[in-house]
Design a protein around this motif. Structure first.
Motif, PDB file in Angstrom:
ATOM      1  N   GLY A   5      31.047 -56.366 -23.203  1.00 42.13           N
ATOM      2  CA  GLY A   5      30.053 -56.444 -24.260  1.00 42.13           C
ATOM      3  C   GLY A   5      30.261 -57.663 -25.129  1.00 42.13           C
ATOM      4  O   GLY A   5      30.668 -58.722 -24.650  1.00 42.13           O
ATOM      5  N   PHE A   6      30.011 -57.512 -26.425  1.00 43.83           N
ATOM      6  CA  PHE A   6      30.146 -58.647 -27.331  1.00 43.83           C
ATOM      7  C   PHE A   6      30.639 -58.161 -28.693  1.00 43.83           C
ATOM      8  O   PHE A   6      30.449 -56.993 -29.072  1.00 43.83           O
ATOM      9  CB  PHE A   6      28.825 -59.414 -27.462  1.00 43.83           C
ATOM     10  CG  PHE A   6      27.662 -58.600 -27.989  1.00 43.83           C
ATOM     11  CD1 PHE A   6      27.257 -58.703 -29.313  1.00 43.83           C
ATOM     12  CD2 PHE A   6      26.956 -57.751 -27.151  1.00 43.83           C
ATOM     13  CE1 PHE A   6      26.193 -57.967 -29.799  1.00 43.83           C
ATOM     14  CE2 PHE A   6      25.880 -56.995 -27.629  1.00 43.83           C
ATOM     15  CZ  PHE A   6      25.495 -57.117 -28.959  1.00 43.83           C
ATOM     16  N   THR A   7      31.257 -59.079 -29.417  1.00 43.25           N
ATOM     17  CA  THR A   7      31.891 -58.726 -30.691  1.00 43.25           C
ATOM     18  C   THR A   7      31.164 -59.290 -31.903  1.00 43.25           C
ATOM     19  O   THR A   7      31.478 -58.941 -33.030  1.00 43.25           O
ATOM     20  CB  THR A   7      33.343 -59.245 -30.714  1.00 43.25           C
ATOM     21  OG1 THR A   7      33.337 -60.661 -30.474  1.00 43.25           O
ATOM     22  CG2 THR A   7      34.169 -58.558 -29.633  1.00 43.25           C
ATOM     23  N   GLY A  11      25.875 -66.517 -29.067  1.00 44.31           N
ATOM     24  CA  GLY A  11      25.866 -66.936 -27.684  1.00 44.31           C
ATOM     25  C   GLY A  11      26.897 -66.263 -26.815  1.00 44.31           C
ATOM     26  O   GLY A  11      27.601 -65.328 -27.237  1.00 44.31           O
ATOM     27  N   PRO A  12      27.015 -66.739 -25.572  1.00 48.74           N
ATOM     28  CA  PRO A  12      27.950 -66.148 -24.610  1.00 48.74           C
ATOM     29  C   PRO A  12      29.407 -66.195 -25.054  1.00 48.74           C
ATOM     30  O   PRO A  12      30.222 -65.420 -24.549  1.00 48.74           O
ATOM     31  CB  PRO A  12      27.738 -67.011 -23.356  1.00 48.74           C
ATOM     32  CG  PRO A  12      26.379 -67.606 -23.512  1.00 48.74           C
ATOM     33  CD  PRO A  12      26.189 -67.809 -24.972  1.00 48.74           C
ATOM     34  N   GLU A  13      29.729 -67.084 -25.994  1.00 51.90           N
ATOM     35  CA  GLU A  13      31.124 -67.170 -26.458  1.00 51.90           C
ATOM     36  C   GLU A  13      31.574 -65.885 -27.157  1.00 51.90           C
ATOM     37  O   GLU A  13      32.778 -65.661 -27.339  1.00 51.90           O
ATOM     38  CB  GLU A  13      31.298 -68.360 -27.407  1.00 51.90           C
ATOM     39  CG  GLU A  13      30.592 -68.229 -28.745  1.00 51.90           C
ATOM     40  CD  GLU A  13      29.125 -68.613 -28.725  1.00 51.90           C
ATOM     41  OE1 GLU A  13      28.489 -68.613 -29.799  1.00 51.90           O
ATOM     42  OE2 GLU A  13      28.603 -68.920 -27.630  1.00 51.90           O
ATOM     43  N   ASN A  14      30.620 -65.026 -27.512  1.00 51.94           N
ATOM     44  CA  ASN A  14      30.958 -63.767 -28.177  1.00 51.94           C
ATOM     45  C   ASN A  14      31.118 -62.607 -27.198  1.00 51.94           C
ATOM     46  O   ASN A  14      31.409 -61.487 -27.615  1.00 51.94           O
ATOM     47  CB  ASN A  14      29.887 -63.420 -29.208  1.00 51.94           C
ATOM     48  CG  ASN A  14      29.827 -64.423 -30.338  1.00 51.94           C
ATOM     49  OD1 ASN A  14      30.861 -64.827 -30.864  1.00 51.94           O
ATOM     50  ND2 ASN A  14      28.629 -64.844 -30.723  1.00 51.94           N
ATOM     51  N   GLU A  15      30.932 -62.864 -25.921  1.00 56.20           N
ATOM     52  CA  GLU A  15      31.091 -61.826 -24.908  1.00 56.20           C
ATOM     53  C   GLU A  15      32.564 -61.680 -24.525  1.00 56.20           C
ATOM     54  O   GLU A  15      33.319 -62.654 -24.543  1.00 56.20           O
ATOM     55  CB  GLU A  15      30.283 -62.187 -23.654  1.00 56.20           C
ATOM     56  CG  GLU A  15      28.784 -62.266 -23.880  1.00 56.20           C
ATOM     57  CD  GLU A  15      28.067 -62.769 -22.636  1.00 56.20           C
ATOM     58  OE1 GLU A  15      28.642 -62.683 -21.534  1.00 56.20           O
ATOM     59  OE2 GLU A  15      26.945 -63.285 -22.774  1.00 56.20           O
ATOM     60  N   THR A  16      32.935 -60.461 -24.161  1.00 56.04           N
ATOM     61  CA  THR A  16      34.334 -60.228 -23.776  1.00 56.04           C
ATOM     62  C   THR A  16      34.475 -58.876 -23.083  1.00 56.04           C
ATOM     63  O   THR A  16      33.623 -57.995 -23.231  1.00 56.04           O
ATOM     64  CB  THR A  16      35.245 -60.262 -25.020  1.00 56.04           C
ATOM     65  OG1 THR A  16      36.603 -60.167 -24.606  1.00 56.04           O
ATOM     66  CG2 THR A  16      34.934 -59.119 -25.976  1.00 56.04           C
ATOM     67  N   ARG A  47      22.406 -59.468 -27.387  1.00 56.72           N
ATOM     68  CA  ARG A  47      23.590 -60.204 -27.842  1.00 56.72           C
ATOM     69  C   ARG A  47      23.221 -61.281 -28.855  1.00 56.72           C
ATOM     70  O   ARG A  47      23.948 -61.543 -29.821  1.00 56.72           O
ATOM     71  CB  ARG A  47      24.275 -60.841 -26.630  1.00 56.72           C
ATOM     72  CG  ARG A  47      25.551 -61.621 -26.937  1.00 56.72           C
ATOM     73  CD  ARG A  47      25.724 -62.728 -25.926  1.00 56.72           C
ATOM     74  NE  ARG A  47      24.674 -63.722 -26.044  1.00 56.72           N
ATOM     75  CZ  ARG A  47      24.185 -64.435 -25.019  1.00 56.72           C
ATOM     76  NH1 ARG A  47      24.642 -64.265 -23.800  1.00 56.72           N
ATOM     77  NH2 ARG A  47      23.226 -65.335 -25.228  1.00 56.72           N
ATOM     78  N   ASP A  48      22.074 -61.913 -28.664  1.00 58.01           N
ATOM     79  CA  ASP A  48      21.614 -62.969 -29.584  1.00 58.01           C
ATOM     80  C   ASP A  48      21.171 -62.420 -30.932  1.00 58.01           C
ATOM     81  O   ASP A  48      20.967 -63.185 -31.872  1.00 58.01           O
ATOM     82  CB  ASP A  48      20.453 -63.738 -28.962  1.00 58.01           C
ATOM     83  CG  ASP A  48      20.915 -64.817 -27.997  1.00 58.01           C
ATOM     84  OD1 ASP A  48      22.140 -64.978 -27.832  1.00 58.01           O
ATOM     85  OD2 ASP A  48      20.063 -65.501 -27.417  1.00 58.01           O
ATOM     86  N   GLY A  49      20.990 -61.099 -31.028  1.00 61.51           N
ATOM     87  CA  GLY A  49      20.533 -60.493 -32.274  1.00 61.51           C
ATOM     88  C   GLY A  49      19.042 -60.267 -32.322  1.00 61.51           C
ATOM     89  O   GLY A  49      18.484 -59.960 -33.384  1.00 61.51           O
ATOM     90  N   GLY A  50      18.382 -60.379 -31.174  1.00 66.67           N
ATOM     91  CA  GLY A  50      16.936 -60.272 -31.138  1.00 66.67           C
ATOM     92  C   GLY A  50      16.382 -58.879 -31.346  1.00 66.67           C
ATOM     93  O   GLY A  50      15.180 -58.714 -31.551  1.00 66.67           O
ATOM     94  N   TYR A  51      17.237 -57.862 -31.295  1.00 68.38           N
ATOM     95  CA  TYR A  51      16.769 -56.490 -31.458  1.00 68.38           C
ATOM     96  C   TYR A  51      17.322 -55.820 -32.710  1.00 68.38           C
ATOM     97  O   TYR A  51      17.369 -54.597 -32.803  1.00 68.38           O
ATOM     98  CB  TYR A  51      17.126 -55.665 -30.216  1.00 68.38           C
ATOM     99  CG  TYR A  51      16.423 -56.140 -28.968  1.00 68.38           C
ATOM    100  CD1 TYR A  51      15.040 -56.194 -28.891  1.00 68.38           C
ATOM    101  CD2 TYR A  51      17.145 -56.549 -27.852  1.00 68.38           C
ATOM    102  CE1 TYR A  51      14.389 -56.622 -27.757  1.00 68.38           C
ATOM    103  CE2 TYR A  51      16.514 -56.992 -26.696  1.00 68.38           C
ATOM    104  CZ  TYR A  51      15.126 -57.026 -26.665  1.00 68.38           C
ATOM    105  OH  TYR A  51      14.483 -57.468 -25.527  1.00 68.38           O
TER     106      TYR A  51
END
Length: 302
Positions: A5-7, A11-16, A47-51
Motif C-alpha cells: 500500500g502507501f503511507t 506519487g509512487p515513492e510513498n508505496e511500500t 494513492r494520489d489523493g484523488g478520492y
C-alpha cells in the motif's frame, strides 16, 4: 500479514510493503484468503489523493478472488471454504494475504474460472455491464465505445456483442487489432473522429459509452440525436453539460454471477495479460499508471 500500500498521499515513492493486522469482518463482510487481486487506474488515483482522505497507511486494491476463512454477522449465502470473488469495502485492502470482501458484492467462483480471471471482473467488466444495462439497447442497435482498447473498454466490447449489438470502438492504432478481435469496428482517435465513425457506422450511432472524457467525449457526442444515450465513467460534469450522465453502478452479487457465468461459457474473456506476485505489486501498478497496458494486470497472492 503482508500487504502492499502507501503511507502518504502522492506519487509512487510513498508505496511500500506493509506489515498490518489481519482485518476482522464486520456485518455483511467476508474475510478472504486472497489468491488474486486486480490492478486498476483507481488504485494510483487513490494513492494520489484523488478520492479524499482515508486512514493511513492504506492497503491498495479493490477487487479480489480467494477463499472465505471467516464470515461476519448478517452474511447469507457464503460459508467458510467457499471460493469467491468480489469488491473490497471502501475500495481498499485487496493487495494483501487476507482481505475483506463486501458480501453483497461477492459471488461464488466456478471451478472452470481461474482466480486471476475472477479477480479481474468486479471493477472493469462490472462497470461495462452496468453501463450496458443502463443504456438498455435492443439487439441490432449500434453502440460506440469511446476508448475501446482500455481496461473497461475491452470487456464492454464483448458484453455488447453478447447482447447482439453492433459495436464501433475508438482506440489508438496500436489497439485496433485488439478491438477488431472482439467483434468491433476500430476507429482512430483524434481530429475527424466523428466523420470516421459515421463512415464505419452509416446506419448511425444509437448510444455512446465513454471511458475517456474531455475533448474526446465532446468530439463523439455530436453523433447522438438522443443525448440521454450518452454515458461516461471518465467525465460526469461534461457528460451532464452535453445531456448525458455517468454510469450508475449496481455493485451486486447478481451482476458478478452473470459475469462469471459468461466467462465460464466462453462468452467473456477478462483479458488478463500480466500476472505478478505480491512482491512486485509496485511494478504492476506502475504498468497500469503508465497507461500502456492492452489488458488486465493481476497480482497473484496465494
Amino acid at each position: 500479514m503482508k500487504a502492499y500500500g502507501f503511507t502518504a498521499f502522492g506519487g509512487p515513492e510513498n508505496e511500500t510493503m506493509l506489515d498490518v493486522p489481519v482485518p476482522v469482518p464486520g456485518p455483511g463482510e467476508l474475510l478472504v484468503r486472497v489468491r488474486a487481486a486486480g490492478v486498476n487506474p483507481g488504485d494510483w488515483k487513490l494513492r494520489d489523493g484523488g478520492y479524499g482522505d482515508i486512514t493511513l497507511p492504506a492497503v491498495l486494491g479493490r477487487e479480489v478472488a480467494g477463499t472465505v476463512v471467516e464470515t461476519g454477522p448478517d452474511v447469507d449465502g457464503f460459508a467458510v471454504g467457499d471460493e469467491v470473488f468480489g469488491g473490497n469495502p471502501g475500495m481498499v485492502g485487496g493487495w494483501a494475504e487476507f482481505a475483506l470482501v463486501t458480501a453483497s458484492f461477492a459471488a461464488h467462483r466456478p471451478d472452470g474460472v481461474t482466480p486471476a480471471d475472477a479477480a479481474a471482473l468486479p471493477v472493469a467488466a462490472a462497470t461495462g455491464y452496468d453501463a450496458l444495462t443502463g443504456l438498455d439497447l435492443p439487439p441490432g442497435s449500434t453502440l460506440l465505445v469511446n476508448g475501446a482498447g482500455g481496461g473497461v473498454g475491452v470487456p464492454t466490447l464483448q458484453l455488447a456483442r453478447a447482447r447482439g449489438l453492433v459495436v464501433v470502438g475508438t482506440a489508438s492504432p496500436g489497439k485496433h487489432d485488439l478491438v477488431a478481435s472482439h467483434g468491433a469496428v476500430p476507429v482512430a482517435y483524434g481530429d475527424g473522429v466523428a466523420e470516421r465513425v459515421r463512415a464505419a457506422a452509416p446506419q448511425g450511432v444509437d448510444a455512446v459509452f465513454d471511458t475517456v472524457g474531455g475533448d474526446a467525449l465532446r468530439a463523439v457526442a455530436e453523433l447522438l440525436a438522443d443525448r440521454s444515450k450518452l454515458v461516461t465513467i471518465a467525465d460526469r460534469p461534461l457528460a451532464a453539460q452535453l445531456g448525458g450522465s455517468g454510469v450508475e453502478r449496481d455493485r451486486s452479487t447478481a451482476v458478478l454471477t452473470a459475469l462469471v457465468q459468461l466467462v465460464a461459457d466462453g462468452a467473456l474473456d477478462p483479458h488478463v495479460t500480466e500476472i505478478r506476485p505480491l512482491d512486485e505489486a509496485g511494478a504492476a501498478l506502475a504498468t497500469v499508471e503508465a497507461g500502456h497496458t492492452t489488458g488486465k494486470v493481476v497480482i497473484q497472492v496465494g
